[in-house]
Design a protein around this motif. Structure first.
Motif, PDB file in Angstrom:
ATOM      1  N   ARG A   8     -67.863 -14.378  34.080  1.00  0.00           N
ATOM      2  CA  ARG A   8     -68.401 -15.615  34.521  1.00  0.00           C
ATOM      3  C   ARG A   8     -68.524 -15.998  35.789  1.00  0.00           C
ATOM      4  NH1 ARG A   8     -69.301 -20.783  31.969  1.00  0.00           N
ATOM      5  NH2 ARG A   8     -68.745 -22.570  32.961  1.00  0.00           N
ATOM      6  N   LEU A   9     -69.869 -16.156  36.395  1.00  0.00           N
ATOM      7  CA  LEU A   9     -69.899 -16.538  37.546  1.00  0.00           C
ATOM      8  C   LEU A   9     -70.772 -17.737  37.757  1.00  0.00           C
ATOM      9  CD1 LEU A   9     -71.765 -12.886  38.633  1.00  0.00           C
ATOM     10  CD2 LEU A   9     -69.441 -13.599  39.182  1.00  0.00           C
ATOM     11  N   VAL A  10     -70.436 -18.382  38.738  1.00  0.00           N
ATOM     12  CA  VAL A  10     -70.955 -19.802  38.954  1.00  0.00           C
ATOM     13  C   VAL A  10     -71.623 -19.790  40.457  1.00  0.00           C
ATOM     14  CG1 VAL A  10     -69.924 -21.071  37.147  1.00  0.00           C
ATOM     15  CG2 VAL A  10     -68.880 -20.744  39.509  1.00  0.00           C
ATOM     16  N   ASP A  11     -72.358 -20.507  40.757  1.00  0.00           N
ATOM     17  CA  ASP A  11     -73.041 -20.915  41.922  1.00  0.00           C
ATOM     18  C   ASP A  11     -72.220 -21.822  42.617  1.00  0.00           C
ATOM     19  OD1 ASP A  11     -75.297 -19.079  41.842  1.00  0.00           O
ATOM     20  OD2 ASP A  11     -76.435 -20.622  40.638  1.00  0.00           O
ATOM     21  N   LYS A  12     -71.791 -21.534  43.902  1.00  0.00           N
ATOM     22  CA  LYS A  12     -70.999 -22.486  44.608  1.00  0.00           C
ATOM     23  C   LYS A  12     -71.162 -22.271  45.966  1.00  0.00           C
ATOM     24  CE  LYS A  12     -66.698 -22.604  41.696  1.00  0.00           C
ATOM     25  NZ  LYS A  12     -65.532 -22.766  41.929  1.00  0.00           N
ATOM     26  N   ARG A  33     -72.244 -16.450  44.316  1.00  0.00           N
ATOM     27  CA  ARG A  33     -71.893 -16.641  43.088  1.00  0.00           C
ATOM     28  C   ARG A  33     -70.338 -16.052  43.000  1.00  0.00           C
ATOM     29  NH1 ARG A  33     -74.923 -17.625  39.196  1.00  0.00           N
ATOM     30  NH2 ARG A  33     -74.748 -15.962  37.901  1.00  0.00           N
ATOM     31  N   VAL A  34     -69.745 -16.917  42.535  1.00  0.00           N
ATOM     32  CA  VAL A  34     -68.189 -16.811  42.396  1.00  0.00           C
ATOM     33  C   VAL A  34     -67.535 -16.652  40.937  1.00  0.00           C
ATOM     34  CG1 VAL A  34     -65.928 -17.967  43.035  1.00  0.00           C
ATOM     35  CG2 VAL A  34     -68.070 -18.410  44.266  1.00  0.00           C
ATOM     36  N   ASN A  35     -66.812 -15.543  40.754  1.00  0.00           N
ATOM     37  CA  ASN A  35     -66.346 -15.338  39.456  1.00  0.00           C
ATOM     38  C   ASN A  35     -64.966 -16.186  39.231  1.00  0.00           C
ATOM     39  OD1 ASN A  35     -64.152 -14.108  37.500  1.00  0.00           O
ATOM     40  ND2 ASN A  35     -65.399 -12.110  37.751  1.00  0.00           N
ATOM     41  N   GLU A  36     -65.177 -17.026  38.245  1.00  0.00           N
ATOM     42  CA  GLU A  36     -64.368 -18.256  37.876  1.00  0.00           C
ATOM     43  C   GLU A  36     -62.950 -17.658  37.848  1.00  0.00           C
ATOM     44  OE1 GLU A  36     -65.913 -20.722  34.890  1.00  0.00           O
ATOM     45  OE2 GLU A  36     -66.191 -22.235  36.516  1.00  0.00           O
ATOM     46  N   GLU A  37     -62.865 -16.418  37.308  1.00  0.00           N
ATOM     47  CA  GLU A  37     -61.482 -16.009  36.854  1.00  0.00           C
ATOM     48  C   GLU A  37     -60.911 -15.317  37.913  1.00  0.00           C
ATOM     49  OE1 GLU A  37     -59.853 -12.460  33.775  1.00  0.00           O
ATOM     50  OE2 GLU A  37     -61.262 -14.130  32.928  1.00  0.00           O
TER      51      GLU A  37
END
Length: 77
Positions: A8-12, A33-37
């Motif tokens: 799960r990648l989110v833009d930060k 793009r940051v892997n939340e885990e």
């Protein structure tokens, strides 16, 4: 065997840190793009090029910060 794990990648906006020739550089508000885990940060090719150019150009920074430094070896007890 099925793998149900899904990355799960989110833009930060992150702070990028680089050590070069004994100097530490921080660049704030870098899109990633940051892997939340895992916290792993992934940068686009154009972002990496811009980061390199900012540091190599040696322009005037926006501001300076003081950072405490600890030596892992000397604190072993």
């Amino acid at each position: 065997m099925t793998n149900n794990w899904q990355e799960r990648l989110v833009d930060k906006q992150v702070t990028y840190t680089l050590e070069l020739n004994g100097k530490i550089f921080l660049i704030e508000n870098v899109p990633a793009r940051v892997n939340e885990e895992t916290g792993e940060q992934l940068f686009s090719f154009s972002t990496v090029e811009r980061l390199q150019q900012m540091i190599l150009d040696g322009g005037e920074p926006d501001h300076f910060v003081q950072v405490p430094v600890y030596n892992y070896v000397s604190s072993a007890g």
